[in-house]
Scaffold this motif. Sequence first.
Motif, PDB file in Angstrom:
ATOM      1  N   PRO A   1       0.339  -1.125   0.165  1.00 52.94           N
ATOM      2  CA  PRO A   1      -0.742   0.465  -0.049  1.00 52.94           C
ATOM      3  C   PRO A   1       0.867   1.238  -0.369  1.00 52.94           C
ATOM      4  CG  PRO A   1      -0.906  -2.201   2.136  1.00 52.94           C
ATOM      5  CD  PRO A   1       0.384  -1.580   1.200  1.00 52.94           C
ATOM      6  N   PRO A   2       0.299   2.184  -0.983  1.00 51.87           N
ATOM      7  CA  PRO A   2       1.459   3.782  -0.772  1.00 51.87           C
ATOM      8  C   PRO A   2       1.442   3.629   0.335  1.00 51.87           C
ATOM      9  CG  PRO A   2      -0.630   3.219  -2.164  1.00 51.87           C
ATOM     10  CD  PRO A   2      -0.816   2.145  -1.242  1.00 51.87           C
ATOM     11  N   GLU A   3       3.008   4.687   0.709  1.00 59.79           N
ATOM     12  CA  GLU A   3       2.848   5.362   2.251  1.00 59.79           C
ATOM     13  C   GLU A   3       1.217   5.932   2.805  1.00 59.79           C
ATOM     14  OE1 GLU A   3       6.636   7.085   2.123  1.00 59.79           O
ATOM     15  OE2 GLU A   3       7.298   5.233   1.576  1.00 59.79           O
ATOM     16  N   SER A   4       1.261   6.165   2.720  1.00 61.86           N
ATOM     17  CA  SER A   4       0.202   7.609   2.624  1.00 61.86           C
ATOM     18  C   SER A   4      -1.711   6.635   2.935  1.00 61.86           C
ATOM     19  CB  SER A   4      -1.050   8.703   1.683  1.00 61.86           C
ATOM     20  OG  SER A   4      -1.308   8.128   0.919  1.00 61.86           O
ATOM     21  N   VAL A   5      -1.385   5.310   2.954  1.00 56.34           N
ATOM     22  CA  VAL A   5      -2.225   4.508   3.066  1.00 56.34           C
ATOM     23  C   VAL A   5      -2.656   4.542   4.759  1.00 56.34           C
ATOM     24  CG1 VAL A   5      -3.957   2.303   2.393  1.00 56.34           C
ATOM     25  CG2 VAL A   5      -3.479   4.100   0.744  1.00 56.34           C
ATOM     26  N   LYS A   6      -3.738   4.387   5.443  1.00 61.78           N
ATOM     27  CA  LYS A   6      -3.887   3.599   6.424  1.00 61.78           C
ATOM     28  C   LYS A   6      -4.966   2.809   6.965  1.00 61.78           C
ATOM     29  CE  LYS A   6      -3.457   8.928   9.024  1.00 61.78           C
ATOM     30  NZ  LYS A   6      -3.457   9.385   6.991  1.00 61.78           N
ATOM     31  N   VAL A   7      -4.927   2.265   7.617  1.00 61.29           N
ATOM     32  CA  VAL A   7      -6.386   1.206   8.022  1.00 61.29           C
ATOM     33  C   VAL A   7      -7.300   1.568   7.662  1.00 61.29           C
ATOM     34  CG1 VAL A   7      -7.395  -0.711   9.506  1.00 61.29           C
ATOM     35  CG2 VAL A   7      -4.433  -1.032   8.926  1.00 61.29           C
ATOM     36  N   GLY A   8      -7.975   1.210   6.808  1.00 59.28           N
ATOM     37  CA  GLY A   8      -9.756   1.300   6.510  1.00 59.28           C
ATOM     38  C   GLY A   8      -9.367   2.322   4.719  1.00 59.28           C
ATOM     39  N   ASP A   9      -8.561   2.364   4.877  1.00 58.07           N
ATOM     40  CA  ASP A   9      -7.991   3.505   3.343  1.00 58.07           C
ATOM     41  C   ASP A   9      -8.652   2.165   1.977  1.00 58.07           C
ATOM     42  OD1 ASP A   9      -8.446   5.788   5.278  1.00 58.07           O
ATOM     43  OD2 ASP A   9      -6.235   5.977   3.983  1.00 58.07           O
TER      44      ASP A   9
ATOM     45  N   SER B   1      -5.143  -7.138  10.709  1.00 61.27           N
ATOM     46  CA  SER B   1      -6.464  -8.175  12.272  1.00 61.27           C
ATOM     47  C   SER B   1      -5.463  -9.533  12.663  1.00 61.27           C
ATOM     48  CB  SER B   1      -7.729  -8.364  11.455  1.00 61.27           C
ATOM     49  OG  SER B   1      -8.413 -10.371  12.420  1.00 61.27           O
ATOM     50  N   ASN B   2      -5.504  -9.751  13.309  1.00 65.15           N
ATOM     51  CA  ASN B   2      -4.926 -10.447  13.996  1.00 65.15           C
ATOM     52  C   ASN B   2      -3.291 -10.601  13.994  1.00 65.15           C
ATOM     53  OD1 ASN B   2      -6.902 -12.808  15.285  1.00 65.15           O
ATOM     54  ND2 ASN B   2      -7.032 -13.620  12.906  1.00 65.15           N
TER      55      ASN B   2
ATOM     56  N   ALA C   1      -1.874  -8.995  11.413  1.00 60.02           N
ATOM     57  CA  ALA C   1      -1.272  -8.742  10.245  1.00 60.02           C
ATOM     58  C   ALA C   1      -2.420  -7.841   9.505  1.00 60.02           C
ATOM     59  CB  ALA C   1      -1.643 -10.549   9.364  1.00 60.02           C
ATOM     60  N   TYR C   2      -1.764  -7.132   8.180  1.00 63.61           N
ATOM     61  CA  TYR C   2      -2.712  -6.414   7.187  1.00 63.61           C
ATOM     62  C   TYR C   2      -3.214  -7.252   6.788  1.00 63.61           C
ATOM     63  CZ  TYR C   2       0.053  -2.595   9.101  1.00 63.61           C
ATOM     64  OH  TYR C   2       0.461  -1.645   9.820  1.00 63.61           O
ATOM     65  N   PHE C   3      -4.420  -7.312   5.802  1.00 61.81           N
ATOM     66  CA  PHE C   3      -5.264  -8.003   5.043  1.00 61.81           C
ATOM     67  C   PHE C   3      -5.427  -6.952   3.977  1.00 61.81           C
ATOM     68  CE2 PHE C   3      -8.791  -7.489   7.975  1.00 61.81           C
ATOM     69  CZ  PHE C   3      -9.558  -7.232   6.901  1.00 61.81           C
ATOM     70  N   ALA C   4      -6.127  -8.130   2.551  1.00 59.70           N
ATOM     71  CA  ALA C   4      -7.122  -6.649   1.861  1.00 59.70           C
ATOM     72  C   ALA C   4      -8.426  -7.122   1.665  1.00 59.70           C
ATOM     73  CB  ALA C   4      -6.220  -7.106   0.187  1.00 59.70           C
ATOM     74  N   GLY C   5      -9.652  -6.286   2.048  1.00 56.28           N
ATOM     75  CA  GLY C   5     -10.629  -6.251   1.830  1.00 56.28           C
ATOM     76  C   GLY C   5     -11.455  -5.628   0.386  1.00 56.28           C
ATOM     77  N   GLU C   6     -12.398  -6.747  -0.435  1.00 53.29           N
ATOM     78  CA  GLU C   6     -12.777  -6.073  -1.180  1.00 53.29           C
ATOM     79  C   GLU C   6     -13.333  -5.021  -1.196  1.00 53.29           C
ATOM     80  OE1 GLU C   6     -16.106  -8.043  -4.469  1.00 53.29           O
ATOM     81  OE2 GLU C   6     -15.413  -9.567  -3.109  1.00 53.29           O
ATOM     82  N   VAL C   7     -13.647  -4.080  -2.292  1.00 53.07           N
ATOM     83  CA  VAL C   7     -13.859  -3.137  -2.221  1.00 53.07           C
ATOM     84  C   VAL C   7     -15.135  -3.279  -3.185  1.00 53.07           C
ATOM     85  CG1 VAL C   7     -14.766  -0.392  -2.819  1.00 53.07           C
ATOM     86  CG2 VAL C   7     -12.436  -1.429  -1.046  1.00 53.07           C
ATOM     87  N   ARG C   8     -16.336  -3.578  -2.680  1.00 58.74           N
ATOM     88  CA  ARG C   8     -17.391  -3.009  -3.413  1.00 58.74           C
ATOM     89  C   ARG C   8     -18.491  -2.796  -4.037  1.00 58.74           C
ATOM     90  NH1 ARG C   8     -19.697  -8.795  -3.136  1.00 58.74           N
ATOM     91  NH2 ARG C   8     -19.093  -9.881  -1.342  1.00 58.74           N
TER      92      ARG C   8
END
Length: 570
Positions: A527-535, A551-552, A554-561
Amino acid sequence: MRDEKLVVLSGPQAGREFPVKGQLTIGRNPDNDVHLDDIQISRKHAVIEQSERGTVLRDLGSGNGTFVGTRRVLEYKLSGDDVIRLGGQELRFVSAAGAAEAPAARAKDDSGVRFTETGNEHLESASAASVFDTFFAAPQRDATQEQLRRTQERLQAVYDAIRTISSEQSLNRLFEKIMDQIFTLVKAHNGVIILRDEDTGELVSEYIKSGLKDADIVISQTIVHRAIEKGEAVITYDAAGDSRFEAGASIFSQNISSAMCVPLTHQEHCLGAIYVDTRGTTNAFVTGDLELLVALAGGAATAIRNVQYWEGQKQAYKDFLVGLANAVEMRDHYTVGHTWRVTNFTLAIARELGWPEDKLEEVRMGVVLHDVGKIAVSDNVLLKASQLTDEEYDQIKVHPERGAELLRDSKFLHPLIPYCLYHHERWDGKGYPYGLAEEDIPVEGRVVAVADTFDALTSNRPYRKGFPAEKGIAIIEEGRGTQFDPDVVDAMVKAWRGGKIDQVLQDYYAQDEKSVACWFCSTHIRPPESVKVGDVFECHVCHRMIRLGYSNDAYFAGEVRNDAPVTPAP
């Protein structure tokens, strides 16, 4: 030291500011002062340096170039509000001096043009429709032969100009042709095509042409507003060079002698405006020039609208092809992301081979469908995690022909067939489905063969882990002249050594603490440096939107519908 900064205008870091203090490096490597995670940007792309003669932008031998507005530059002296383009990123240079001169209200500007409010214009205007009617009105009965000849010449000039632009199907080339024809008809120094963004309503300076080196293009917002909002054809005069006004007055502080602005109207809908001006001369535009510009703008507006419609249809077509490719990706879970990585690898190879932009556009569509024939392969074969039997492998080997059959019913898709049909042929003639050899294999198949194999070597599968990239490159080089076209192998190796494909590798960022595997294509993305969790940010391989989660530990990628609201983390 001067108070100057760069403001990121697009991408995940939009709005972020970087102060310019002495020197500011820009590139894809994280050690740059401005790190832009964009595959089109070189590792060390450009540098901005402050000196006694001003602040200078220098390109550092980048592959895709550095642009200010629409002009590619090697070295350029920056001024306030210049827009810098690198790859798919845009940044605005802001200086304290430039900020003081900039208008409080300014339309959206993507090409380095600035709009200003002066309030001191000496102008004449009339309805563009009435000017158009005047231009095409029949000559008076008592017109002289000379007047008739001049009328005929003017009509012929406009007819020739409209005929020249009406056949163009590329919007950028259309803008270029329109402006070339305008400069032929009237003696202008600068010209700008301004369009209204259909989604936001903002004004965008889409194309500029200047006959003056390093000239700032500053436009009166007043005359643009009158052209677009009121449908007027406006002509302004420099009072110092025109006896119609008091001596010593001036319409701009930019040494403009005369300017014209007319609306681009198609079926009573205003698309934008055309603006031209002259500088440093007493030869102001005359009414006849305004009539010519209005006449040409009518044909130009129709041509622009037609190309916009055509490009909208092409985009719908591309979306359909992507949807078809997605259907394959969703079936073949073991090779997910393969299509998108191979597309990026093939584009990098094609660029090294010097393929033109229209061919690259075909590559984007053709490679997306190179495995579409897998739709015809049964699940028990396609999804088998263990080694295939000879019979099962024979079933897999039909997918190039099945893909070609799927595309043959549409004449529009015929140029894409070679990407499907020939990507498993070999240079030595031992491939399938036809056993073609060397240059009997269409070049599209030869290029995809190398990109396809490289991804197969370097990507993870349930039954094995992918090779390191250097090992994959070494295997490709071993197949030079036997399995693969030597020229294509050389282009692939050059692209790899130049750092143009490393970020597309499935595991390139796997060891990075903050990297995440894209939920769609499985490629590890930093992720770009400016991106925070939830962005939310974009995967640079498959271009899906990703929401960064944690979560746990570790970072993960969530789908954006598409139907879900995009809200950044607080």
